[in-house]
Motif scaffolding. Structure first.
Motif, PDB file in Angstrom:
ATOM      1  N   PRO A   1      -2.553  15.144  -5.317  1.00 15.03           N
ATOM      2  CA  PRO A   1      -1.550  14.398  -4.455  1.00 15.03           C
ATOM      3  C   PRO A   1      -2.352  14.075  -3.649  1.00 15.03           C
ATOM      4  O   PRO A   1      -2.767  14.152  -2.716  1.00 15.03           O
ATOM      5  CB  PRO A   1      -0.308  15.640  -3.787  1.00 15.03           C
ATOM      6  CG  PRO A   1      -0.732  16.644  -4.734  1.00 15.03           C
ATOM      7  CD  PRO A   1      -1.433  16.745  -5.591  1.00 15.03           C
ATOM      8  N   VAL A   2      -2.211  12.656  -3.063  1.00  7.66           N
ATOM      9  CA  VAL A   2      -2.468  11.868  -1.803  1.00  7.66           C
ATOM     10  C   VAL A   2      -1.584  11.520  -0.942  1.00  7.66           C
ATOM     11  O   VAL A   2      -0.823  10.965  -2.008  1.00  7.66           O
ATOM     12  CB  VAL A   2      -3.443  10.372  -2.971  1.00  7.66           C
ATOM     13  CG1 VAL A   2      -3.831   9.447  -1.559  1.00  7.66           C
ATOM     14  CG2 VAL A   2      -3.943  10.987  -4.158  1.00  7.66           C
ATOM     15  N   ARG A   3      -1.940  11.536  -0.034  1.00  9.19           N
ATOM     16  CA  ARG A   3      -1.167  12.007   1.365  1.00  9.19           C
ATOM     17  C   ARG A   3      -1.310   9.941   1.725  1.00  9.19           C
ATOM     18  O   ARG A   3      -2.038   9.544   1.517  1.00  9.19           O
ATOM     19  CB  ARG A   3      -1.245  12.699   2.387  1.00  9.19           C
ATOM     20  CG  ARG A   3      -2.553  12.968   3.006  1.00  9.19           C
ATOM     21  CD  ARG A   3      -4.044  13.327   3.753  1.00  9.19           C
ATOM     22  NE  ARG A   3      -5.014  13.572   4.357  1.00  9.19           N
ATOM     23  CZ  ARG A   3      -4.740  12.745   5.714  1.00  9.19           C
ATOM     24  NH1 ARG A   3      -4.287  11.871   6.086  1.00  9.19           N
ATOM     25  NH2 ARG A   3      -6.235  13.026   6.063  1.00  9.19           N
TER      26      ARG A   3
ATOM     27  N   ARG B   1      -7.199   4.901  -2.655  1.00  9.31           N
ATOM     28  CA  ARG B   1      -6.286   5.644  -2.376  1.00  9.31           C
ATOM     29  C   ARG B   1      -5.647   4.940  -1.220  1.00  9.31           C
ATOM     30  O   ARG B   1      -3.736   4.492  -0.686  1.00  9.31           O
ATOM     31  CB  ARG B   1      -6.205   6.709  -3.254  1.00  9.31           C
ATOM     32  CG  ARG B   1      -6.889   7.228  -4.194  1.00  9.31           C
ATOM     33  CD  ARG B   1      -6.856   8.122  -4.368  1.00  9.31           C
ATOM     34  NE  ARG B   1      -7.428   8.683  -5.949  1.00  9.31           N
ATOM     35  CZ  ARG B   1      -7.034   8.507  -6.348  1.00  9.31           C
ATOM     36  NH1 ARG B   1      -5.603   7.512  -6.831  1.00  9.31           N
ATOM     37  NH2 ARG B   1      -7.362   8.467  -8.115  1.00  9.31           N
ATOM     38  N   ALA B   2      -5.920   5.397   0.125  1.00  8.29           N
ATOM     39  CA  ALA B   2      -4.878   5.319   1.316  1.00  8.29           C
ATOM     40  C   ALA B   2      -4.800   4.149   1.786  1.00  8.29           C
ATOM     41  O   ALA B   2      -3.285   2.732   2.065  1.00  8.29           O
ATOM     42  CB  ALA B   2      -6.387   5.497   2.795  1.00  8.29           C
TER      43      ALA B   2
ATOM     44  N   TYR C   1      -0.829  -0.471   1.104  1.00  6.98           N
ATOM     45  CA  TYR C   1      -0.438  -2.228   1.343  1.00  6.98           C
ATOM     46  C   TYR C   1      -0.323  -2.512  -0.784  1.00  6.98           C
ATOM     47  O   TYR C   1       0.340  -3.520  -0.739  1.00  6.98           O
ATOM     48  CB  TYR C   1      -1.293  -3.054   1.423  1.00  6.98           C
ATOM     49  CG  TYR C   1      -1.705  -2.568   3.026  1.00  6.98           C
ATOM     50  CD1 TYR C   1      -0.351  -3.226   3.973  1.00  6.98           C
ATOM     51  CD2 TYR C   1      -2.919  -2.103   2.900  1.00  6.98           C
ATOM     52  CE1 TYR C   1      -1.502  -3.088   5.437  1.00  6.98           C
ATOM     53  CE2 TYR C   1      -3.620  -1.730   5.417  1.00  6.98           C
ATOM     54  CZ  TYR C   1      -2.370  -1.834   5.589  1.00  6.98           C
ATOM     55  OH  TYR C   1      -2.935  -1.887   6.895  1.00  6.98           O
ATOM     56  N   GLY C   2       0.471  -1.784  -1.434  1.00  2.00           N
ATOM     57  CA  GLY C   2       0.530  -1.896  -2.698  1.00  2.00           C
ATOM     58  C   GLY C   2      -0.533  -2.619  -3.732  1.00  2.00           C
ATOM     59  O   GLY C   2      -0.035  -3.520  -4.380  1.00  2.00           O
ATOM     60  N   MET C   3      -2.031  -2.686  -3.469  1.00  2.00           N
ATOM     61  CA  MET C   3      -2.957  -3.065  -4.094  1.00  2.00           C
ATOM     62  C   MET C   3      -3.476  -2.504  -3.418  1.00  2.00           C
ATOM     63  O   MET C   3      -3.889  -1.983  -2.975  1.00  2.00           O
ATOM     64  CB  MET C   3      -2.634  -4.682  -3.448  1.00  2.00           C
ATOM     65  CG  MET C   3      -3.080  -4.965  -2.398  1.00  2.00           C
ATOM     66  SD  MET C   3      -3.158  -6.814  -1.858  1.00  2.00           S
ATOM     67  CE  MET C   3      -1.710  -7.176  -1.523  1.00  2.00           C
ATOM     68  N   PRO C   4      -5.039  -3.157  -4.591  1.00  2.00           N
ATOM     69  CA  PRO C   4      -6.097  -2.544  -4.076  1.00  2.00           C
ATOM     70  C   PRO C   4      -6.958  -3.170  -3.319  1.00  2.00           C
ATOM     71  O   PRO C   4      -6.690  -4.299  -2.797  1.00  2.00           O
ATOM     72  CB  PRO C   4      -7.103  -1.910  -5.354  1.00  2.00           C
ATOM     73  CG  PRO C   4      -6.204  -2.520  -6.702  1.00  2.00           C
ATOM     74  CD  PRO C   4      -5.320  -3.217  -6.168  1.00  2.00           C
TER      75      PRO C   4
ATOM     76  N   VAL D   1      -6.119   4.994   7.925  1.00  2.00           N
ATOM     77  CA  VAL D   1      -6.819   4.909   7.007  1.00  2.00           C
ATOM     78  C   VAL D   1      -6.613   3.145   6.901  1.00  2.00           C
ATOM     79  O   VAL D   1      -8.424   2.599   6.219  1.00  2.00           O
ATOM     80  CB  VAL D   1      -7.234   5.413   6.501  1.00  2.00           C
ATOM     81  CG1 VAL D   1      -8.723   5.055   5.553  1.00  2.00           C
ATOM     82  CG2 VAL D   1      -7.869   7.166   7.120  1.00  2.00           C
ATOM     83  N   ALA D   2      -5.900   3.524   6.284  1.00  2.00           N
ATOM     84  CA  ALA D   2      -5.276   1.664   5.583  1.00  2.00           C
ATOM     85  C   ALA D   2      -5.487   0.890   6.835  1.00  2.00           C
ATOM     86  O   ALA D   2      -6.087  -0.253   5.689  1.00  2.00           O
ATOM     87  CB  ALA D   2      -4.338   2.278   5.076  1.00  2.00           C
TER      88      ALA D   2
END
Length: 263
Positions: free
Chosen positions: A157-159, A198-199, A204-207, A164-165
């Motif tokens: 699981p990734v919180r 991942r964050a 933001y819905g994209m890498p 960070v994002a």
């Protein structure tokens, strides 16, 4: 398949990858040998059979094989038409200590997500101009390989981590023309590269590499509308060259930069 052996090998600029190999062998059989790197292997045509540490294994197109450093293995085609493969050779410290035994016990994984990520990375490395994207993809591949070696088949699981994002987005926005590596961004944001990717993707819905490319296209549009020629705009917006700009501009807007500024 054609009956002539084909081989292409190079060392990419991507840190952590010591060699990339694309090959088709109609009849070649590898004698027993070792590598001083982790060998990440996918087969695109045919089936490969190999012995690893005196145990027999097979690799089909649905699988990923991970051969550990300094462990003897060989390789040969199961079918008379030969096989086509793509290989990444990773530096021995990329997957951590103490995992060689796990790779010897179970070197193949049926993991469509992992295989697709490896396929995508090969495409980026062939192009050779998307450094940040290559770093991001390699980070997720290494993370998933390590999970397999620790018997964790699915991603943990990734919180969500909006802080960070957001900090990574600020860093990317501040390095549009000059660029920045994932490791450099990781130090500035004080977060592990895999967690950064991942964050950001969750928030933001994209890498992050796709976000960076989109922002560079936006910057290119402003320069073009200001009357700058496309050849000059490519460097100003952070693209490798004009063809690099053209490819991403067409993908984003459906037209070339020169058509974009026509009245």
């Amino acid at each position: 398949m054609d009956g002539t052996a084909q081989l292409s090998a190079w060392r990419p600029a991507l840190s952590g990858v010591v060699e990339v190999l694309h090959a088709y062998f109609p009849s070649h059989a590898y004698p027993t040998h070792t590598h001083d790197a982790w060998t990440v292997l996918i087969v695109d045509e045919g089936v490969v059979q190999y012995d690893l540490d005196h145990r027999e294994h097979g690799l089909s197109q649905a699988q990923v094989s991970l051969l550990p450093p300094n462990v003897p293995h060989d390789g040969r085609s199961v079918r008379p038409e030969g096989f086509r493969k793509r290989v990444l050779y990773l530096e021995p410290d990329r997957l951590g200590d103490g995992l060689i035994g796990a790779a010897v016990d179970q070197p193949e994984f049926v993991d469509p997500v992992l295989r697709h990520r490896i396929h995508q990375l090969h495409g980026v490395l062939v192009d050779g101009r998307e450094e940040f994207e290559a770093q991001s993809r390699l980070t997720l591949i290494e993370e998933r390989l390590s999970q397999h070696l620790r018997r964790q088949v699915t991603d943990p699981p990734v919180r969500r981590d909006a802080g960070v994002a957001a900090r990574l987005r600020e860093v990317l926005d501040g390095h549009l023309p000059t660029g920045i590596t994932l490791d450099e961004a990781s130090k500035l944001v004080h977060a592990h590269p895999a967690h950064l990717v991942r964050a950001f993707s969750r928030e933001y819905g994209m890498p992050p590499h796709r976000y960076l490319t989109g922002r560079r296209v936006d910057l290119a549009r402003r320069y073009l509308l200001a009357g700058r020629p496309p050849a000059e705009v490519a460097g100003l917006a952070g693209f490798y060259d004009q063809s690099h700009l053209n490819r991403h501009f067409r993908k984003m807007l459906g037209v070339s930069p020169s058509r974009f500024v026509r009245p």
